[in-house]
Design a protein around this motif. Structure first.
Motif, mmCIF file in Angstrom:
data_model
loop_
_atom_site.group_PDB
_atom_site.id
_atom_site.type_symbol
_atom_site.label_atom_id
_atom_site.label_comp_id
_atom_site.label_asym_id
_atom_site.label_seq_id
_atom_site.Cartn_x
_atom_site.Cartn_y
_atom_site.Cartn_z
ATOM 1 N N MET A 1 0.849 -1.173 0.000
ATOM 2 C CA MET A 1 0.000 0.000 0.000
ATOM 3 C C MET A 1 0.897 1.239 0.000
ATOM 4 S SD MET A 1 -3.060 1.008 2.598
ATOM 5 C CE MET A 1 -2.127 1.274 4.062
ATOM 6 N N LYS A 2 0.780 2.035 -1.042
ATOM 7 C CA LYS A 2 1.594 3.228 -1.187
ATOM 8 C C LYS A 2 0.767 4.463 -0.836
ATOM 9 C CE LYS A 2 4.308 5.829 -4.439
ATOM 10 N NZ LYS A 2 4.546 6.129 -5.832
ATOM 11 N N ILE A 3 1.289 5.267 0.075
ATOM 12 C CA ILE A 3 0.607 6.492 0.489
ATOM 13 C C ILE A 3 1.354 7.676 -0.120
ATOM 14 C CG2 ILE A 3 -0.024 7.939 2.444
ATOM 15 C CD1 ILE A 3 -0.263 5.401 4.097
ATOM 16 N N SER A 4 0.606 8.582 -0.743
ATOM 17 C CA SER A 4 1.203 9.774 -1.346
ATOM 18 C C SER A 4 0.435 11.011 -0.889
ATOM 19 C CB SER A 4 1.177 9.666 -2.868
ATOM 20 O OG SER A 4 -0.151 9.676 -3.324
ATOM 21 N N PHE A 5 0.940 12.173 -1.210
ATOM 22 C CA PHE A 5 0.252 13.406 -0.869
ATOM 23 C C PHE A 5 -0.719 13.827 -1.967
ATOM 24 C CE2 PHE A 5 3.706 13.807 2.147
ATOM 25 C CZ PHE A 5 3.037 14.308 3.251
ATOM 26 N N THR A 9 -6.345 9.444 -8.405
ATOM 27 C CA THR A 9 -7.581 9.152 -9.122
ATOM 28 C C THR A 9 -8.324 10.450 -9.442
ATOM 29 O OG1 THR A 9 -8.867 8.934 -7.087
ATOM 30 C CG2 THR A 9 -7.814 6.942 -7.933
ATOM 31 N N ARG A 10 -9.222 10.342 -10.385
ATOM 32 C CA ARG A 10 -10.016 11.500 -10.809
ATOM 33 C C ARG A 10 -10.917 11.993 -9.685
ATOM 34 N NH1 ARG A 10 -13.774 11.145 -16.080
ATOM 35 N NH2 ARG A 10 -14.930 13.048 -15.706
ATOM 36 N N LEU A 11 -11.572 11.075 -8.986
ATOM 37 C CA LEU A 11 -12.433 11.471 -7.875
ATOM 38 C C LEU A 11 -11.638 12.096 -6.736
ATOM 39 C CD1 LEU A 11 -15.033 8.577 -7.587
ATOM 40 C CD2 LEU A 11 -15.476 10.941 -8.201
ATOM 41 N N GLY A 12 -10.444 11.599 -6.515
ATOM 42 C CA GLY A 12 -9.587 12.178 -5.484
ATOM 43 C C GLY A 12 -9.211 13.613 -5.808
ATOM 44 N N LYS A 13 -8.900 13.866 -7.060
ATOM 45 C CA LYS A 13 -8.579 15.230 -7.490
ATOM 46 C C LYS A 13 -9.792 16.146 -7.350
ATOM 47 C CE LYS A 13 -4.926 13.681 -10.543
ATOM 48 N NZ LYS A 13 -4.472 13.462 -11.901
ATOM 49 N N TRP A 14 -10.974 15.625 -7.665
ATOM 50 C CA TRP A 14 -12.197 16.406 -7.493
ATOM 51 C C TRP A 14 -12.436 16.739 -6.023
ATOM 52 C CZ3 TRP A 14 -15.692 19.127 -10.068
ATOM 53 C CH2 TRP A 14 -15.710 19.035 -11.453
ATOM 54 N N ILE A 71 -11.923 6.883 -1.878
ATOM 55 C CA ILE A 71 -11.217 6.016 -0.931
ATOM 56 C C ILE A 71 -11.769 4.593 -0.988
ATOM 57 C CG2 ILE A 71 -10.868 5.565 1.526
ATOM 58 C CD1 ILE A 71 -10.742 8.670 1.865
ATOM 59 N N MET A 72 -13.083 4.455 -1.035
ATOM 60 C CA MET A 72 -13.704 3.124 -1.008
ATOM 61 C C MET A 72 -13.629 2.417 -2.364
ATOM 62 S SD MET A 72 -14.673 2.615 1.964
ATOM 63 C CE MET A 72 -15.543 3.069 3.412
ATOM 64 N N LYS A 73 -14.021 3.121 -3.408
ATOM 65 C CA LYS A 73 -14.146 2.474 -4.710
ATOM 66 C C LYS A 73 -12.809 2.373 -5.441
ATOM 67 C CE LYS A 73 -16.504 3.025 -9.118
ATOM 68 N NZ LYS A 73 -17.300 3.923 -9.926
ATOM 69 N N SER A 74 -12.059 3.473 -5.463
ATOM 70 C CA SER A 74 -10.822 3.509 -6.253
ATOM 71 C C SER A 74 -9.573 3.236 -5.429
ATOM 72 C CB SER A 74 -10.688 4.879 -6.924
ATOM 73 O OG SER A 74 -11.807 5.157 -7.726
ATOM 74 N N LYS A 75 -9.740 2.955 -4.149
ATOM 75 C CA LYS A 75 -8.613 2.665 -3.242
ATOM 76 C C LYS A 75 -7.591 3.800 -3.210
ATOM 77 C CE LYS A 75 -10.146 -1.521 -2.542
ATOM 78 N NZ LYS A 75 -11.368 -1.531 -1.808
ATOM 79 N N GLU A 76 -8.082 5.044 -3.191
ATOM 80 C CA GLU A 76 -7.216 6.227 -3.115
ATOM 81 C C GLU A 76 -6.574 6.280 -1.735
ATOM 82 O OE1 GLU A 76 -5.085 9.025 -4.088
ATOM 83 O OE2 GLU A 76 -6.723 9.077 -5.531
ATOM 84 N N SER A 78 -4.330 8.970 -0.740
ATOM 85 C CA SER A 78 -3.663 10.257 -0.701
ATOM 86 C C SER A 78 -3.976 10.976 0.604
ATOM 87 C CB SER A 78 -4.127 11.114 -1.884
ATOM 88 O OG SER A 78 -3.739 12.446 -1.716
ATOM 89 N N VAL A 79 -2.963 11.594 1.183
ATOM 90 C CA VAL A 79 -3.146 12.342 2.426
ATOM 91 C C VAL A 79 -4.122 13.493 2.211
ATOM 92 C CG1 VAL A 79 -1.962 13.775 4.134
ATOM 93 C CG2 VAL A 79 -0.867 11.706 3.271
ATOM 94 N N PHE A 80 -4.013 14.179 1.073
ATOM 95 C CA PHE A 80 -4.900 15.308 0.800
ATOM 96 C C PHE A 80 -6.357 14.874 0.657
ATOM 97 C CE2 PHE A 80 -1.181 17.802 -1.174
ATOM 98 C CZ PHE A 80 -0.853 18.321 0.063
ATOM 99 N N VAL A 81 -6.598 13.689 0.100
ATOM 100 C CA VAL A 81 -7.972 13.200 -0.035
ATOM 101 C C VAL A 81 -8.543 12.854 1.337
ATOM 102 C CG1 VAL A 81 -9.440 11.399 -1.014
ATOM 103 C CG2 VAL A 81 -7.643 12.419 -2.398
ATOM 104 N N PHE A 82 -7.739 12.226 2.184
ATOM 105 C CA PHE A 82 -8.200 11.931 3.542
ATOM 106 C C PHE A 82 -8.501 13.222 4.299
ATOM 107 C CE2 PHE A 82 -6.146 7.762 2.879
ATOM 108 C CZ PHE A 82 -7.177 6.941 3.309
#
Length: 103
Positions: A1-5, A9-14, A71-76, A78-82
């Motif tokens: 599991m890789k965590i990034s800032f 994913t598209r939904l994460g950016k949105w 987070i649920m569907k695309s397994k995002e 990212s710290v910013f998404v959380f």
């Protein structure tokens, strides 16, 4: 599991984009209040204040929903998404509290 800032994913950016819009509109609302705009008995009495804060609330709630979906569907992971999802959750709880228990 890789965590990034940065979201991958598209939904994460949105989600991150929507929370940025929330903060910008909230800052605009605070600026308008500081320059002398005042509400009256209801929120819809002064549309100059109503429109930015209403859209900011929608953006905050939409950020929570898109972030949670990412987070649920695309397994995002990212710290910013959380972070955007947690802030969006707080916005949603605040809006629900204002609707359920008006003052």
């Amino acid at each position: 599991m890789k965590i990034s800032f940065i979201p991958q994913t598209r939904l994460g950016k949105w989600s991150v984009g929507l929370i940025i819009v929330f903060f910008l509109l909230f800052a605009l609302f605070q600026f308008l209040v500081a320059t002398g705009q005042r509400g009256d008995a209801t929120i819809f009495d002064n549309l100059v204040l109503t429109i930015p804060i209403f859209i900011a609330g929608i953006a905050g709630i939409a950020s929570f929903i898109t972030g949670l979906t990412s987070i649920m569907k695309s397994k995002e992971r990212s710290v910013f998404v959380f972070l955007a999802s947690v802030i969006g959750l707080f916005v949603m709880l605040f809006v629900l509290g204002e609707i359920i228990f008006p003052h």
